[in-house]
Write an enzyme that holds these catalytic residues in place. Structure first.
Site, mmCIF file in Angstrom:
data_model
loop_
_atom_site.group_PDB
_atom_site.id
_atom_site.type_symbol
_atom_site.label_atom_id
_atom_site.label_comp_id
_atom_site.label_asym_id
_atom_site.label_seq_id
_atom_site.Cartn_x
_atom_site.Cartn_y
_atom_site.Cartn_z
ATOM 1 C CD GLU A 49 -5.528 -5.048 -40.400
ATOM 2 O OE1 GLU A 49 -6.732 -4.032 -39.687
ATOM 3 O OE2 GLU A 49 -4.466 -4.240 -41.005
ATOM 4 C CG HIS A 83 -6.281 -3.278 -35.660
ATOM 5 N ND1 HIS A 83 -6.111 -2.328 -34.944
ATOM 6 C CD2 HIS A 83 -5.902 -3.250 -36.699
ATOM 7 C CE1 HIS A 83 -5.149 -1.307 -34.636
ATOM 8 N NE2 HIS A 83 -4.637 -2.680 -35.425
ATOM 9 C CG HIS A 131 -1.739 -6.656 -36.784
ATOM 10 N ND1 HIS A 131 -0.779 -6.014 -36.491
ATOM 11 C CD2 HIS A 131 -2.556 -5.398 -37.211
ATOM 12 C CE1 HIS A 131 -1.515 -4.440 -36.064
ATOM 13 N NE2 HIS A 131 -1.865 -4.196 -36.610
ATOM 14 C CG ASP A 168 -2.694 0.051 -36.456
ATOM 15 O OD1 ASP A 168 -3.621 0.201 -36.485
ATOM 16 O OD2 ASP A 168 -2.450 -1.047 -35.561
#
Length: 120
Positions: free
Chosen positions: A12, A68, A70, A81
């Site tokens: 990530e 961010h 995935h 999250d």
């Protein structure tokens, strides 16, 4: 964001989102992911986060959110999250595959989808 996630698809990537008001993104800053398991989680480098808050208090750009990736390709917020608790009205961008989705925290444990107009 898309390029960074494509360069390291096994982990990530993450960073800060700066902007005007709640919805206009003016800049992003990639940050080191210091999570113990960056293949499955992210933790923004605390030094970067502290520096951004100090700059904002000194009249610099407003920190309006975070992004961010995935690596699993799922463009929706994970349970982690949702439970992260970054505060109200924070913008979240998630990069998954070649897709970018936007979410806004609207209450404890709640992220609502936001439409984005990605000019660049």
């Amino acid at each position: 964001m898309l390029e960074s996630a494509a360069r390291t698809p096994e982990r990530e990537v993450c960073g800060l989102i700066f902007g005007a008001g709640d919805d206009t993104v003016t800049d992003i800053q990639e940050c080191a992911n210091v999570a113990d398991n960056p293949a499955d989680a992210f933790e923004i480098d605390p030094a970067s986060l502290i520096a951004a808050h100090k700059a904002e208090r000194a009249g610099g750009p407003s920190l309006i959110g975070f992004y961010h990736s995935h690596p699993n390709g799922v463009p929706t917020p994970s349970l982690r999250d949702i439970e992260s608790g970054w505060g109200m009205n924070v913008l979240w961008l998630i990069v998954a595959g070649n897709q970018l989705t936007a979410w806004r925290s609207t209450g404890p444990g709640r992220l609502d989808r936001v439409e984005i107009d990605a000019a660049d």
